[in-house]
Design a protein around this motif. Structure first.
Motif, mmCIF file in Angstrom:
data_model
loop_
_atom_site.group_PDB
_atom_site.id
_atom_site.type_symbol
_atom_site.label_atom_id
_atom_site.label_comp_id
_atom_site.label_asym_id
_atom_site.label_seq_id
_atom_site.Cartn_x
_atom_site.Cartn_y
_atom_site.Cartn_z
ATOM 1 N N SER A 96 0.837 -1.198 0.000
ATOM 2 C CA SER A 96 0.000 0.000 0.000
ATOM 3 C C SER A 96 0.873 1.248 0.000
ATOM 4 N N GLY A 97 0.490 2.223 -0.816
ATOM 5 C CA GLY A 97 1.274 3.452 -0.920
ATOM 6 C C GLY A 97 0.558 4.466 -1.782
ATOM 7 N N TYR A 98 1.310 5.356 -2.388
ATOM 8 C CA TYR A 98 0.752 6.422 -3.222
ATOM 9 C C TYR A 98 1.020 6.087 -4.687
ATOM 10 N N TYR A 99 -0.072 5.821 -5.441
ATOM 11 C CA TYR A 99 0.043 5.303 -6.794
ATOM 12 C C TYR A 99 -0.773 6.124 -7.791
ATOM 13 N N PHE A 100 -0.339 6.064 -9.031
ATOM 14 C CA PHE A 100 -1.117 6.551 -10.164
ATOM 15 C C PHE A 100 -0.814 5.593 -11.302
ATOM 16 N N GLU A 101 -1.762 4.698 -11.596
ATOM 17 C CA GLU A 101 -1.500 3.581 -12.489
ATOM 18 C C GLU A 101 -2.401 3.577 -13.705
ATOM 19 N N ALA A 102 -1.973 2.868 -14.716
ATOM 20 C CA ALA A 102 -2.801 2.614 -15.883
ATOM 21 C C ALA A 102 -2.289 1.364 -16.576
ATOM 22 N N VAL A 103 -3.133 0.793 -17.419
ATOM 23 C CA VAL A 103 -2.782 -0.406 -18.165
ATOM 24 C C VAL A 103 -3.042 -0.153 -19.642
ATOM 25 N N VAL A 104 -2.090 -0.500 -20.476
ATOM 26 C CA VAL A 104 -2.246 -0.353 -21.918
ATOM 27 C C VAL A 104 -2.016 -1.708 -22.568
ATOM 28 N N GLY A 105 -2.938 -2.115 -23.429
ATOM 29 C CA GLY A 105 -2.766 -3.350 -24.172
ATOM 30 C C GLY A 105 -2.054 -3.075 -25.485
ATOM 31 N N VAL A 106 -1.042 -3.883 -25.797
ATOM 32 C CA VAL A 106 -0.326 -3.723 -27.067
ATOM 33 C C VAL A 106 -0.283 -5.065 -27.792
ATOM 34 N N LYS A 107 -0.205 -4.997 -29.107
ATOM 35 C CA LYS A 107 -0.236 -6.209 -29.919
ATOM 36 C C LYS A 107 1.109 -6.921 -29.946
ATOM 37 N N GLU A 108 2.189 -6.163 -29.794
ATOM 38 C CA GLU A 108 3.510 -6.783 -29.864
ATOM 39 C C GLU A 108 4.539 -5.901 -29.163
ATOM 40 N N LEU A 109 5.654 -6.517 -28.805
ATOM 41 C CA LEU A 109 6.788 -5.774 -28.258
ATOM 42 C C LEU A 109 7.732 -5.449 -29.415
ATOM 43 N N ASN A 110 7.332 -4.482 -30.235
ATOM 44 C CA ASN A 110 8.167 -4.134 -31.381
ATOM 45 C C ASN A 110 9.280 -3.167 -30.966
ATOM 46 N N ASP A 111 10.140 -2.828 -31.910
ATOM 47 C CA ASP A 111 11.301 -1.987 -31.600
ATOM 48 C C ASP A 111 10.903 -0.633 -31.031
ATOM 49 N N VAL A 112 9.858 -0.041 -31.567
ATOM 50 C CA VAL A 112 9.460 1.295 -31.119
ATOM 51 C C VAL A 112 8.938 1.248 -29.687
ATOM 52 N N ILE A 113 8.150 0.227 -29.370
ATOM 53 C CA ILE A 113 7.635 0.100 -28.004
ATOM 54 C C ILE A 113 8.776 -0.166 -27.031
ATOM 55 N N ILE A 114 9.695 -1.033 -27.395
ATOM 56 C CA ILE A 114 10.837 -1.317 -26.507
ATOM 57 C C ILE A 114 11.683 -0.065 -26.306
ATOM 58 N N ASP A 115 11.911 0.693 -27.368
ATOM 59 C CA ASP A 115 12.661 1.947 -27.232
ATOM 60 C C ASP A 115 11.948 2.912 -26.292
ATOM 61 N N THR A 116 10.630 2.960 -26.400
ATOM 62 C CA THR A 116 9.842 3.846 -25.525
ATOM 63 C C THR A 116 9.948 3.414 -24.075
ATOM 64 N N LEU A 117 9.865 2.122 -23.831
ATOM 65 C CA LEU A 117 9.992 1.614 -22.466
ATOM 66 C C LEU A 117 11.381 1.900 -21.904
ATOM 67 N N TYR A 118 12.395 1.808 -22.732
ATOM 68 C CA TYR A 118 13.753 2.115 -22.274
ATOM 69 C C TYR A 118 13.853 3.582 -21.859
ATOM 70 N N ARG A 119 13.363 4.473 -22.707
ATOM 71 C CA ARG A 119 13.447 5.912 -22.394
ATOM 72 C C ARG A 119 12.719 6.240 -21.095
#
Length: 506
Positions: free
Chosen positions: A356-379
């Motif tokens: 338990s703590g202080y959160y602000f969450e969301a969930v996004v569904g994606v079709k694949e872990l493509n290069d652009v998504i992985i780059d975004t997650l890295y950044r």
């Protein structure tokens, strides 16, 4: 009827506490709610006498019970000040609270496991389901009946006794109602689908006070369909009836924990690409959760094998999981496998990481872990993260998650292969600045992911990044008008609106 007192600028009754503009002190917020609730003081004895449960009010001289109830939400940022908290015991109690809130123009909320950002809203009248916590299993039918106030841990405990399971979420302190009504998934999703896929019937109370029983083939089948992913828009569920699934190996699973050192962008990208390939080539008996802790040069991965022929205590990596140990990185900081109880161990292993703590969450569904998504997650996890307590989790949605249940449901993310859970978290000591920074990070990452993949946040999102009607319409897309029709039938005046709200069709 309560008259709303505009004591604090920008305050309005029934406003969710996590809205950015509502940043008054707790003292001010409590004072506003008390002033607005005072006209009801003379009516509270009548309400209390009409219920078999309990009524706690912001006006109570001894606030102990009220404070305990309003502080139940796992997300401390959503500890609001409801006018009334009605801890109901049965369907008649719920009907009475509906009538009271309607007569007195009180915004009405529902609290199950209290993971929702809108379970304890300032100035609301809350139907608290905590006492509806019974769980019963009928071996002759294989159906488990779960009270609307139950937590997942109670369901897991009973299922474990009988060698069966329901595909639930990953934290035993999550409420069954919020999880199921939004779809629900966890480690067993690939094998047996979303939580809502296992619903065979629902018992509910509608805002007009009627009690109904909904199945896939009776007159309330549309109610059941809408509740498979449409959230708490249609009625208060008092009992969920789930079909169960027999667990292999006496309920034991292979739990393989790996931690890859990935300090560079190249190693980060390589490991996630290999994870994607391995999952796509694996059977539905294999699943995982990938963690991307902000600012840390590691990628921890928990692998679960729901397999036949496992023996408790065995530390040998079973053949279907062998490839999970060779997924890149500079080297592995952890590499441990053990056969353990699914319900007794695996379902509890994320507790230390989801306190338990202080959160602000969301969930996004994606079709694949493509290069652009992985780059975004890295950044976002390595370069522009808000702090070291936030993280991103990646859950696979494959196999049975892509197969509609009997009677259908409203889940559009069956076309997605992954859920990306953006877990913004901050310490209370970070103050308003830390809160706003974390919320901005969560919104920005979600928006970029949606722009890349063309998808939208699911109804599971606990934050308010998708709270406007046009965004809700995007979430449900082709099902939105049918959901509005169901809303018009079961809640035509939109009493249940403190949620990811679906407006009734006119």
């Amino acid at each position: 009827t309560i008259k709303v007192l505009q004591v604090v600028p920008n305050y309005r009754m029934g406003q969710s506490n996590s809205s950015p503009e509502v940043l008054q002190t707790e003292k001010d917020r409590r004072a506003v709610v008390k002033a607005a609730t005072n006209p009801l003081a003379s009516l509270l004895p009548v309400l209390r006498e009409s219920l078999t449960g309990n009524v706690f009010s912001v006006l109570d001289e001894d606030p102990t019970a009220y404070e305990e109830c309003r502080s139940r939400p796992w997300n401390k940022d959503t500890h609001g000040f409801p006018a009334l908290i009605c801890r109901v015991k049965d369907q008649a109690d719920i009907a009475a609270v509906f009538a009271f809130s309607r007569t007195n123009s009180l915004p009405l909320g529902v609290a199950g496991g209290c993971h929702s950002s809108k379970s304890m809203v300032d100035g609301s009248c809350v139907i608290d389901l905590a006492l509806l916590d019974t769980v019963a299993f009928r071996p002759e039918t294989g159906v488990v009946s779960v009270g609307g106030g139950c937590l997942l841990g109670a369901v897991d405990a009973l299922c474990s006794e009988h060698g069966v399971t329901v595909p639930l979420g990953t934290n035993p302190y999550t409420g069954i109602a919020g999880l199921t009504l939004a779809g629900g998934s966890g480690f067993l999703g690939r094998k047996w689908g979303f939580t809502c896929d296992s619903i065979v019937a629902l018992d509910a109370v509608l805002p007009d006070g009627r009690a109904i029983h909904a199945t896939v083939d009776n007159e309330h089948r549309e109610f059941l369909w809408a509740c498979r992913g449409g959230g708490g828009n249609f009625g208060v569920i008092t009992t969920f009836h789930f079909a169960t699934h027999v667990m292999p190996s006496g309920g034991n699973v292979a739990c393989y924990d790996t931690v890859y050192l990935c300090p560079t962008e190249a190693s980060f990208k390589d490991t996630l690409e290999r994870v994607d390939v391995f999952l796509r080539q694996s059977d539905n008996d294999v699943t995982s959760v990938v963690a991307l802790p902000c600012g840390a040069p590691v990628i921890p991965i928990n692998w679960i094998g729901v397999l036949e022929g496992l023996n408790a205590g065995d530390t040998t990596v079973p053949q279907p999981l062998l490839g999970a140990g060779t997924l890149g990185g500079w080297f592995k900081l952890a590499n441990k496998c053990n056969v353990v109880s699914f319900h007794g161990v695996v379902q509890k292993m994320l507790i230390p990481h989801q306190e338990s703590g202080y959160y602000f969450e969301a969930v996004v569904g994606v079709k694949e872990l493509n290069d652009v998504i992985i780059d975004t997650l890295y950044r976002f996890t390595r370069k522009r993260h808000p702090n070291s307590t936030s993280a991103v989790l990646i859950f696979p949605l494959m196999g049975a998650c892509r197969t509609p249940s009997e009677g259908g449901n409203v889940l559009l993310h069956r076309g997605c292969n992954y859920w990306i859970i953006v877990e913004g978290k901050w310490e209370n000591s970070a103050g308003v600045a830390g809160r706003e920074k974390t919320q901005a990070w969560t919104r920005a990452l979600c928006n970029e992911l949606k722009a890349i993949d063309g998808n939208t946040a699911t109804a599971h999102a606990m934050s308010e990044t998708e709270s406007h009607e046009q965004e809700v319409e995007k979430i449900f897309d082709e099902h939105y008008q049918r959901l509005r029709a169901a809303k018009a039938r079961y809640d035509p005046t939109n009493v249940l609106r403190l949620n990811r709200n679906i407006s009734p069709a006119k």
